[in-house]
Design an enzyme around this catalytic site. Structure first.
Site, PDB file in Angstrom:
ATOM      1  N   ASP A   1      41.633  12.161 -32.328  1.00 16.61           N
ATOM      2  CA  ASP A   1      41.467  12.268 -30.880  1.00 16.61           C
ATOM      3  C   ASP A   1      41.730  10.931 -30.194  1.00 16.61           C
ATOM      4  O   ASP A   1      41.784  10.861 -28.967  1.00 16.61           O
ATOM      5  CB  ASP A   1      40.035  12.734 -30.540  1.00 16.61           C
TER       6      ASP A   1
ATOM      7  N   LYS B   1      42.363  25.519 -32.017  1.00 19.34           N
ATOM      8  CA  LYS B   1      42.852  24.384 -32.816  1.00 19.34           C
ATOM      9  C   LYS B   1      42.951  24.783 -34.295  1.00 19.34           C
ATOM     10  O   LYS B   1      43.939  24.486 -34.966  1.00 19.34           O
ATOM     11  CB  LYS B   1      41.909  23.181 -32.643  1.00 19.34           C
TER      12      LYS B   1
ATOM     13  N   GLN C   1      34.252  18.149 -31.377  1.00 23.59           N
ATOM     14  CA  GLN C   1      34.463  18.767 -30.064  1.00 23.59           C
ATOM     15  C   GLN C   1      33.384  18.299 -29.086  1.00 23.59           C
ATOM     16  O   GLN C   1      32.191  18.415 -29.373  1.00 23.59           O
ATOM     17  CB  GLN C   1      34.450  20.302 -30.202  1.00 23.59           C
TER      18      GLN C   1
END
Ligand code: NAP
Length: 319
Positions: free
Chosen positions: A129, A62, A106
């Site tokens: 997200d 990412k 994460q």
């Protein structure tokens, strides 16, 4: 531009996720250039706790993609021993930072950290997200929201491949907050007739056999067999399952399909291969399908980048 995808021996269209992802990333890079001319550089903070190898690979990828597309990124790596309170302080600092438009935590986090509290602490405007209850609610009520990246990627594939969604019977296997539920919600927004199946659903095949669009997100290798598929359907395979067992490999890839030889080479060199939740033989009945690997997977990072740029614009009133 429509990405024409390759056609298999059985004439099913292969939806090439790498090509779609490259297209989205090129658009993001263009957007970043336009913003740069206005003195704006979208920024993503990636928080990686501890040393889970898979998480490290995902997060590095990412951050690398941010660099490639011209976004600013800040990788923050608290130790495994970090407390919920310390993580909440970190999120508060990131919420307040002007140079950060998106905050990515994460998952999974260590068991002693309260994941729910943390995700709720992220400013909804920076929740790239799409996991914050405010964004979940906005998605459900059809308001502009930051949508979770993998489901958003599914919808992009369907759109970019010009596949019909409105009026289609869409069946989603799996009801996780990360994939199944938001995928169902996005398909509903596009006017599909949506059914969600899960581990308590009786006679799942009776639903899947009616699906014009079948999204499989359950994490069970090859669960969807040819008998469960409507011929000509669009099959979207979200599952990522690693198989090591030779017998299982031979059952999936018996050498009867042109692609099986390349699989066998990969299996021999690495000792494993990745398969989805849909059996490769079921793909042969499809009108179009996403392969595993190289289907839905590549879209997730591309959509994270797109969400970060979108968040940067939304926060500045540019959308
Ligand atoms: P998850 O949180 O474990 O959820 C799995 C869902 O599948 C649950 O709703 C579960 O039902 C349902 N399920 C499990 N076994 C089933 C069965 N035999 N029949 C019917 N339903 C069943 O998984 P997830 O995070 O949604 O991920 C699903 C898959 O997608 C995994 O393989 C994951 O690795 C992959 N994935 C890929 C990407 C990507 O491509 N970028 C991103 C995320 C996830 P219950 O709710 O009843 O337990």
């Amino acid at each position: 531009m429509t990405i024409s995808s390759s056609t298999t021996a059985t004439s099913a269209t292969v939806l090439n996720g790498n090509a779609f992802a490259a297209q989205i990333k090129a658009e993001v890079a263009e957007d970043v250039k336009v913003l740069a001319a206005q003195g704006i550089r979208p920024g993503l903070a990636a928080v990686l706790v501890g040393a889970v190898p898979a998480s490290q690979i995902y997060v590095r990828s990412k951050v690398r993609t941010c660099e490639q597309l011209g976004l600013y990124s800040d990788l923050i790596t608290p130790p495994e021993s970090v407390t919920t309170e310390e993580m909440l302080e970190l999120v508060a600092r990131l919420n307040a930072r002007e140079d950060i438009d998106g905050i990515l935590i994460q998952l999974p986090l260590p068991a002693h950290v309260n994941t729910k509290r943390l995700l709720e602490a992220v400013l909804p405007e920076k929740d790239v997200d799409g996991f914050h209850p405010v964004n979940v609610g906005r998605l459900q009520s059809g308001q502009p929201a930051l949508a979770p990246c993998t489901p958003a990627g599914i919808v992009e594939i369907l759109k970019r491949a010009n596949l019909p969604v409105a009026g289609q019977n869409a069946v989603v296997l799996g009801r996780s907050d990360i994939v199944g539920k938001p995928a169902a919600m996005l398909l509903l927004q596009q006017n599909a007739t949506v059914t969600i199946c899960h581990s308590k659903t009786r006679d799942i095949a009776s639903f899947t056999r009616n699906a014009d669009i079948l999204v499989a997100a359950i994490g069970r290798p090859g669960y969807v067999t040819p008998q469960m598929v409507k011929p000509g359907a669009t099959l979207i395979d979200v599952g990522i399952n690693r198989i090591h067992d030779r017998q299982l490999f031979d059952e999936f890839f018996p050498g009867t399909h042109p692609d099986d030889a390349a699989r066998a080479e990969m299996f021999a060199s690495k000792g494993h291969t990745i398969v989805g939740d849909i059996h490769p033989r079921a793909f042969e009945l499809a009108g179009a399908y996403t392969p595993v690997p190289g289907g839905v997977g590549p879209l997730t990072i591309a959509m994270l980048m797109a969400n970060t740029v979108r968040a940067a614009k939304l926060r500045r009133g540019l959308l």
